[in-house]
Design a protein around this motif. Structure first.
Motif, PDB file in Angstrom:
ATOM      1  N   GLN A 165      15.607  -4.726  -9.913  1.00  0.00           N
ATOM      2  CA  GLN A 165      15.943  -3.906  -8.748  1.00  0.00           C
ATOM      3  C   GLN A 165      14.744  -3.051  -8.358  1.00  0.00           C
ATOM      4  N   SER A 166      14.206  -3.294  -7.169  1.00  0.00           N
ATOM      5  CA  SER A 166      13.080  -2.499  -6.683  1.00  0.00           C
ATOM      6  C   SER A 166      13.601  -1.262  -5.963  1.00  0.00           C
ATOM      7  N   THR A 167      12.708  -0.433  -5.477  1.00  0.00           N
ATOM      8  CA  THR A 167      13.157   0.777  -4.783  1.00  0.00           C
ATOM      9  C   THR A 167      13.743   0.455  -3.414  1.00  0.00           C
ATOM     10  N   ILE A 168      13.412  -0.719  -2.860  1.00  0.00           N
ATOM     11  CA  ILE A 168      13.991  -1.153  -1.583  1.00  0.00           C
ATOM     12  C   ILE A 168      14.516  -2.569  -1.773  1.00  0.00           C
ATOM     13  N   MET A 169      15.826  -2.732  -1.675  1.00  0.00           N
ATOM     14  CA  MET A 169      16.465  -4.037  -1.856  1.00  0.00           C
ATOM     15  C   MET A 169      17.099  -4.489  -0.547  1.00  0.00           C
ATOM     16  N   LEU A 170      16.925  -5.765  -0.207  1.00  0.00           N
ATOM     17  CA  LEU A 170      17.596  -6.338   0.953  1.00  0.00           C
ATOM     18  C   LEU A 170      18.995  -6.803   0.595  1.00  0.00           C
ATOM     19  N   THR A 171      19.136  -7.392  -0.581  1.00  0.00           N
ATOM     20  CA  THR A 171      20.415  -7.793  -1.173  1.00  0.00           C
ATOM     21  C   THR A 171      20.283  -7.538  -2.672  1.00  0.00           C
ATOM     22  N   PRO A 172      21.356  -7.709  -3.464  1.00  0.00           N
ATOM     23  CA  PRO A 172      21.222  -7.495  -4.908  1.00  0.00           C
ATOM     24  C   PRO A 172      20.193  -8.398  -5.569  1.00  0.00           C
ATOM     25  N   ARG A 173      19.862  -9.514  -4.938  1.00  0.00           N
ATOM     26  CA  ARG A 173      18.943 -10.465  -5.546  1.00  0.00           C
ATOM     27  C   ARG A 173      17.590 -10.543  -4.850  1.00  0.00           C
ATOM     28  N   LEU A 174      17.429  -9.869  -3.725  1.00  0.00           N
ATOM     29  CA  LEU A 174      16.199 -10.025  -2.953  1.00  0.00           C
ATOM     30  C   LEU A 174      15.558  -8.675  -2.668  1.00  0.00           C
ATOM     31  N   PRO A 175      14.550  -8.288  -3.458  1.00  0.00           N
ATOM     32  CA  PRO A 175      13.799  -7.068  -3.140  1.00  0.00           C
ATOM     33  C   PRO A 175      12.947  -7.266  -1.892  1.00  0.00           C
ATOM     34  N   LEU A 176      12.718  -6.197  -1.164  1.00  0.00           N
ATOM     35  CA  LEU A 176      11.888  -6.274   0.028  1.00  0.00           C
ATOM     36  C   LEU A 176      10.471  -6.731  -0.307  1.00  0.00           C
ATOM     37  N   TYR A 177       9.990  -6.384  -1.496  1.00  0.00           N
ATOM     38  CA  TYR A 177       8.597  -6.707  -1.798  1.00  0.00           C
ATOM     39  C   TYR A 177       8.364  -8.200  -2.005  1.00  0.00           C
ATOM     40  N   ILE A 178       9.404  -8.978  -2.254  1.00  0.00           N
ATOM     41  CA  ILE A 178       9.225 -10.407  -2.509  1.00  0.00           C
ATOM     42  C   ILE A 178       8.681 -11.141  -1.279  1.00  0.00           C
ATOM     43  N   PRO A 179       9.195 -10.932  -0.068  1.00  0.00           N
ATOM     44  CA  PRO A 179       8.523 -11.540   1.091  1.00  0.00           C
ATOM     45  C   PRO A 179       7.058 -11.126   1.196  1.00  0.00           C
ATOM     46  N   CYS A 180       6.740  -9.909   0.763  1.00  0.00           N
ATOM     47  CA  CYS A 180       5.348  -9.458   0.778  1.00  0.00           C
ATOM     48  C   CYS A 180       4.509 -10.238  -0.227  1.00  0.00           C
ATOM     49  N   VAL A 181       5.102 -10.578  -1.374  1.00  0.00           N
ATOM     50  CA  VAL A 181       4.386 -11.392  -2.360  1.00  0.00           C
ATOM     51  C   VAL A 181       3.972 -12.721  -1.733  1.00  0.00           C
ATOM     52  N   TYR A 182       4.888 -13.350  -1.009  1.00  0.00           N
ATOM     53  CA  TYR A 182       4.567 -14.621  -0.356  1.00  0.00           C
ATOM     54  C   TYR A 182       3.445 -14.451   0.667  1.00  0.00           C
ATOM     55  N   VAL A 183       3.524 -13.401   1.476  1.00  0.00           N
ATOM     56  CA  VAL A 183       2.454 -13.161   2.444  1.00  0.00           C
ATOM     57  C   VAL A 183       1.112 -13.090   1.728  1.00  0.00           C
ATOM     58  N   CYS A 184       1.075 -12.376   0.611  1.00  0.00           N
ATOM     59  CA  CYS A 184      -0.204 -12.142  -0.076  1.00  0.00           C
ATOM     60  C   CYS A 184      -0.770 -13.409  -0.690  1.00  0.00           C
ATOM     61  N   PHE A 185       0.037 -14.144  -1.467  1.00  0.00           N
ATOM     62  CA  PHE A 185      -0.557 -15.286  -2.153  1.00  0.00           C
ATOM     63  C   PHE A 185      -0.662 -16.527  -1.263  1.00  0.00           C
ATOM     64  N   MET A 186      -0.225 -16.411   0.008  1.00  0.00           N
ATOM     65  CA  MET A 186      -0.429 -17.496   0.950  1.00  0.00           C
ATOM     66  C   MET A 186      -1.450 -17.123   2.035  1.00  0.00           C
ATOM     67  N   TYR A 187      -1.390 -15.897   2.538  1.00  0.00           N
ATOM     68  CA  TYR A 187      -2.337 -15.481   3.582  1.00  0.00           C
ATOM     69  C   TYR A 187      -3.744 -15.320   3.005  1.00  0.00           C
ATOM     70  N   PHE A 188      -3.875 -14.601   1.909  1.00  0.00           N
ATOM     71  CA  PHE A 188      -5.204 -14.341   1.345  1.00  0.00           C
ATOM     72  C   PHE A 188      -5.981 -15.637   1.095  1.00  0.00           C
ATOM     73  N   PRO A 189      -5.432 -16.610   0.356  1.00  0.00           N
ATOM     74  CA  PRO A 189      -6.219 -17.827   0.112  1.00  0.00           C
ATOM     75  C   PRO A 189      -6.430 -18.679   1.353  1.00  0.00           C
ATOM     76  N   THR A 190      -5.454 -18.715   2.247  1.00  0.00           N
ATOM     77  CA  THR A 190      -5.589 -19.568   3.436  1.00  0.00           C
ATOM     78  C   THR A 190      -6.771 -19.136   4.286  1.00  0.00           C
ATOM     79  N   VAL A 191      -6.835 -17.857   4.619  1.00  0.00           N
ATOM     80  CA  VAL A 191      -7.918 -17.413   5.496  1.00  0.00           C
ATOM     81  C   VAL A 191      -9.243 -17.324   4.741  1.00  0.00           C
ATOM     82  N   THR A 192      -9.183 -17.098   3.427  1.00  0.00           N
ATOM     83  CA  THR A 192     -10.415 -17.096   2.641  1.00  0.00           C
ATOM     84  C   THR A 192     -11.074 -18.469   2.667  1.00  0.00           C
ATOM     85  N   VAL A 193     -10.286 -19.506   2.479  1.00  0.00           N
ATOM     86  CA  VAL A 193     -10.838 -20.860   2.444  1.00  0.00           C
ATOM     87  C   VAL A 193     -11.251 -21.317   3.836  1.00  0.00           C
ATOM     88  N   TRP A 194     -10.651 -20.775   4.870  1.00  0.00           N
ATOM     89  CA  TRP A 194     -11.129 -21.074   6.214  1.00  0.00           C
ATOM     90  C   TRP A 194     -12.612 -20.739   6.355  1.00  0.00           C
TER      91      TRP A 194
END
Length: 374
Positions: free
Chosen positions: A90-119
């Motif tokens: 449970q994070s400090t901001i939860m969207l549902t009992p199973r989905l913390p708000l920060y999890i979509p941010c995790v996806y942004v980070c480990f997908m955006y950072f490498p994609t534009v870096t390799v560009w």
């Protein structure tokens, strides 16, 4: 019916003692590193958005596609009962009992950072996707090890696709990141092939649709192709072959690089990457997992050795039981075992069993990340 609905990622499960907002100070008292990790990803996501705004439509497309494709993938695999094998703290901001708000941010980070870096390398499409997958795992790997050790989430105890582990992180998780980010980059590249600067609105939605709609499917195809090397589940042979193929693709395309066609100002992203890797290494070096406890949803506690089938047809135990489980947590910090059929209970972090190896692994990945992204 209620217990089944309570496991769905979009269910608000009002019978469970969760709250959408929790005081960071209260969370710090029981799981301080998780608070650091949560807000670290918020900061990196903001940095990625600022970077995307500065670089125009193509970068904004990557940001939005990572957010949508990643969140859809997470919700999909939580929703399928035969795949469902992880539970978030449970994070400090939860969207549902199973989905913390920060999890979509995790996806942004480990997908955006490498994609534009390799560009920035100017590699052709297929080698570019391969290197993006590799750098995606370099970004995600330290988080995967640190998060599991400090009970930022818990895994299903007997699920075969995550049974083989390296430093506490499932090999299947590493293969998932490699192939998912590869697929994401490849599909985006296909969508942008004729209009890389996204001058046409149709290009934006075409690339977005490809990445969001097909990344998970292409990931599954790749992982399943590697699984026969380890008896039908993700394992070390499959991981090594997958990495070797990707490295081979990068080597093949390295001599065909072309300079990027856009101006680059990557200081914001570079500083965020330095902060990210340095923070994860510091957490592993100085924090004590034995002081952490996570009251959240976990694998349902129930009778020992009650068999069920996963999506691959392998047998696993449906419930976790105190007498027979092998995870990096205990029940020692709470009085008594969880109640029968409880899906919400408290688990306690365990002391390091091999701190030197774990620290070396995290430090090595963070050093590699600093070299790649810095």
């Amino acid at each position: 019916v209620v217990p089944m609905l309570a496991t769905m990622p979009w269910d608000l499960a009002r019978h469970l003692p969760w709250t959408p907002l929790q005081s960071p100070l209260e969370k710090w008292a029981v799981q301080p590193t998780f608070v650091i990790g949560e807000y670290l990803f918020y900061a990196c996501t903001i940095a990625a958005f600022v970077h995307a705004r500065r670089h125009g439509r193509s970068h904004l497309l990557v940001f939005l596609a990572a957010l949508l494709a990643g969140t859809a993938n997470d919700v999909l695999f939580m929703a399928l009962p035969m795949v469902d094998n992880f539970w978030q703290a449970q994070s400090t901001i939860m969207l549902t009992p199973r989905l913390p708000l920060y999890i979509p941010c995790v996806y942004v980070c480990f997908m955006y950072f490498p994609t534009v870096t390799v560009w920035r390398t100017g590699l052709p499409l297929l080698p570019r996707a391969a290197l993006t997958g590799i750098l995606g795992e370099v970004f995600y790997g330290p988080y995967d090890i640190v998060g599991a050790k400090f009970v930022w989430w818990t895994w299903h105890d007997t699920d075969m696709p995550i049974a083989n582990r390296l430093l506490g992180a499932p090999i299947g998780s590493s293969m998932w990141v490699l192939t998912f980010v590869f697929a994401f980059s490849l599909l985006l590249g296909l969508g942008l092939r004729k209009d890389p600067e996204v001058k046409q609105r149709a290009t934006f939605f075409k690339a977005l649709g490809l990445a969001v709609g097909l990344s998970s499917a292409l990931m599954v195809v790749q992982v399943q192709a590697m699984q026969p090397l380890d008896g039908g589940i993700p394992g070390p042979r499959g991981l090594c072959v997958l990495v070797a193929i990707y490295v081979g693709l990068v080597a093949w395309g390295w001599g065909k690089r072309k300079p990027p066609t856009f101006e680059t100002n990557d200081r914001t992203l570079r500083l965020a990457a330095i902060l990210y890797f340095s923070t994860l290494a510091a957490i592993m070096a100085f924090a004590d997992p034995a002081t952490h406890r996570s009251a959240s949803m976990h694998q349902t506690y129930g009778p020992c050795h009650q068999e069920a089938k996963d999506i691959m047809g392998f047998t696993r135990y449906q419930y976790v039981c105190a007498e027979d489980f092998d995870e990096d947590y205990t029940f020692d910090c709470v009085q008594g075992k969880p109640e029968a059929m409880a899906e919400w209970y408290t688990v306690c972090g365990k002391p390091h069993t091999n701190f030197a190896a774990t620290m070396l692994g995290v430090a090595g990945l963070c050093a590699l990340g600093l070299a790649a992204y810095g």
